[in-house]
Design an enzyme around this catalytic site. Structure first.
Site, PDB file in Angstrom:
ATOM      1  CB  CYS A  19      67.538  54.795  25.367  1.00  0.00           C
ATOM      2  SG  CYS A  19      68.919  54.799  24.237  1.00  0.00           S
TER       3      CYS A  19
ATOM      4  NE  ARG B 200      64.564  57.947  29.631  1.00  0.00           N
ATOM      5  CZ  ARG B 200      65.084  58.115  30.835  1.00  0.00           C
ATOM      6  NH1 ARG B 200      64.513  58.935  31.684  1.00  0.00           N
ATOM      7  NH2 ARG B 200      66.176  57.469  31.189  1.00  0.00           N
TER       8      ARG B 200
END
Length: 614
Positions: free
Chosen positions: A2, A27
């Site tokens: 994330c 990510r």
């Protein structure tokens, strides 16, 4: 895992947030969303890539100068609009983005259900934002006080950015176990927030890296304020980065992964000469002197790492034991602390991590430190959690690695561990100065040797065309090249989704040989002089069962070329340097197979670059 971006200032927030998310998409890329705040909170969320989100945003965002954004790697709940971040509280006044996992979310959710709260999705984050509302309503507190009180009852890992409609000039950010940084601009009217420096550096290079349990209030016209979760004020340090935005762009390359593969001559050079005295070729690691005695007298070195870094650790085991004669154990960081390992104050626990934020590795380090061990980190990111918490850090200087499948970080890690092994061997009188000098001189040639390997890239691509419909591979290596078999298999499965297994070549007869047939290619790394004849025998065993063979061989090879269907020729180097030389054609082979199959090599499905959750 994330990515978080936040902005508070005078510029249009949505533009900054979207561009920041694009830079953080490595990510996580299951879904994305932004929230901007003025008199009301506007939330936009879409499953899939950031471009889907960008296309959904309308003119209502114009003029909004505070906001938060998120790109997700799914943990709780499928990647849907309902589960995408940001999440709103039931009263529609608090909005939150979250990286991490709230371990006791079920307990909190049950409590909230008892108080009449409802939930749209399945995420732990939606529970957290409503729990903050619950605390705020109960105490009639400001948002920062409510966040601090809520976190006192939260178990797990998190990086959070929170805004509240009732306080439109304020943002609260906090972290525990997941990275978060704040960019300062020299004015109290503008702040940037992100999971790492990459989205921030085009705006400012003055950063504050948050520590665990820091709670930060960013408010227009006010100096940044940092406390712990109990409200005790904390000091912070501002770091000035020296990072060029051009170095984190793809340039003329089709993919980040290809760019990073081809960067390896320069990244290896940067890594080596950051730890070598250019005048006399002496090895030096900054601040190592104070720990040198512990390293020299260590009873053993325990290497903890995950994924590609674990493979670098196994290479390190071979090199350190050979040159320094210190027992080395290589452990999966994810399993290490759960098996109640025996650790003493005489042990050195070495973590290897590209990001310096890998949750499992960081937890293994903290566990080891609590047991009295000396901790040592090989890391690519300055001011990362591991770098700040370890007793000593050796940096790899590989630069930002955006491609999810690690390439240049691996070779830089092996280069650093090789130099460390030489120095330890000297300090422990296990190798002579003459041998050390000879090894260093050969290591210095690595950048040009690696560059030479790229001459066979077109050949590797032509070989890859034969395997785009293959469903499984076997990789074999012996000695120091065994971990390269593991790494080659990992790269192929990561980005092409072809099942691949790495084995010690001698183990083939103890099981994997049952799988050998015409449809199962075997990749054999046959550059190791000591085991070469045995590897040729292994190849003959494969051919006897009609298995196709791809072999990585030295340029002067005279036997394997007659057995293998295809060969990738690499320069002959000493045993210690073979992993760096042998891994490059396997990186390129995996890349070309994946691209020819139409796979997204920079953002493989289900994977994320920095694994900050367990």
């Amino acid at each position: 895992m994330c990515g978080i971006v936040g902005y508070i200032g005078k510029k249009q927030a949505s533009n900054i947030l979207i561009e920041g998310l694009k830079k953080l998409e490595y990510r996580g890329y299951d879904s994305a969303g932004i929230a901007v705040l003025d008199n009301d909170i506007l939330v936009y969320k879409q499953p899939g890539k950031v471009v889907n989100l960008e296309e959904s945003i309308d003119e209502k965002v114009v003029g909004k100068t505070i906001g938060i954004a998120h790109t997700r790697w799914a943990t709780h709940g499928e990647p849907t609009v309902e589960n995408a971040h940001p999440h709103k509280s039931n009263n529609q006044e608090i909005v939150l983005v979250h990286n991490g996992i709230i371990e006791n979310y079920k307990f909190l959710k049950d409590e909230l259900l008892d108080h009449g709260f409802t939930f749209l999705g399945q995420t732990d984050t939606e529970v957290l934002v409503n729990y903050i509302q619950y605390i705020q309503d109960k105490d009639q507190s400001t948002i920062d006080v409510a966040v601090r009180k809520a976190l006192q009852n939260v178990n797990g890992a998190y990086a959070l950015a929170i805004i509240d409609k009732k306080e439109p000039n304020k943002m609260v950010v906090t972290r525990k176990g997941s990275p978060l940084a704040i960019g300062l601009t020299g004015t109290n009217d503008e702040f940037y927030v992100a999971s790492d420096a990459i989205p921030i550096i085009e705006h400012t290079q003055s950063l504050v890296y948050l520590n665990d349990n820091d709670v930060v209030v960013l408010e227009r016209g006010q100096q940044m304020k940092v406390t712990d979760i109990y409200g005790v004020e904390k000091q912070y340090k501002v770091k000035t980065l020296d990072l060029n935005l051009d170095k984190v762009s793809k340039g003329d390359y089709e993919h980040y992964m290809l760019k990073e593969i081809f960067e390896q001559p320069s990244t290896i050079k940067n890594t080596l000469f950051s730890h070598l005295n250019t005048e006399n070729s002496n090895i030096h690691f900054e601040n190592l002197d104070e720990l040198k005695e512990k390293l020299v007298k260590a009873s053993r070195i325990i290497i903890v790492s995950c994924g590609t870094s674990w493979h670098a650790g196994i290479v390190g085991e071979y090199i350190i034991e050979e040159l320094a004669r210190i027992p080395v154990e290589v452990e999966y960081a994810s399993e290490f602390r759960y098996r109640n390992p025996i650790i003493t104050k005489d042990d050195i626990v070495m973590a290897i991590s590209q990001s310096g934020e890998t949750a499992d590795t960081l937890a293994a380090l903290r566990y080891s430190k609590a047991q009295g061990a000396t901790t040592f980190c090989v890391c690519n990111v300055f001011n990362s959690s591991m770098a700040r918490e370890c007793d000593f850090t050796a940096y790899t200087y590989a630069g930002a690695e955006i491609g999810v499948a690690s390439t240049k970080a691996f070779t830089a890690q092996v280069a650093v561990v090789s130099l460390l092994a030489i120095q330890l061997g000297l300090e422990r009188n296990e190798i002579t100065q003459e041998r050390a000098n000879s090894l260093v001189e050969e290591i210095k040639t690595l950048p040009s040797v690696v560059n030479h390997i790229f001459n066979i890239d077109d050949h590797i691509k032509s070989v890859a065309k034969n395997y785009i419909k293959t469903t499984s591979f076997l990789f074999l290596g012996r000695g120091i090249n065994f971990p390269i078999a593991l790494e080659g298999a990992l790269k192929l499965k990561e980005i092409s989704y072809i099942h691949a297994e790495g084995y010690p070549a001698a183990e083939m007869k103890h099981g994997p040989i049952a799988m050998i047939e015409e449809s199962l290619p075997t990749v054999i790394i046959a550059t190791n002089n000591e085991y070469y004849d045995k590897l040729v025998s292994n190849a003959q065993e494969v051919k006897a069962r009609k298995g196709p063979i791809i072999a990585v061989v030295n340029e002067d090879d005279s036997e394997m070329i007659h057995t293998a269907d295809f060969v990738f020729k690499v320069p002959r180097v000493s045993d210690m340097l073979q992993p760096i030389v042998a891994v490059l054609p396997l990186q390129l082979f995996s890349y070309h197979v994946a691209v020819l199959k139409g796979c997204n090599v920079d953002q493989p499905r289900n994977l994320a670059k920095s694994v900050t959750v367990e």
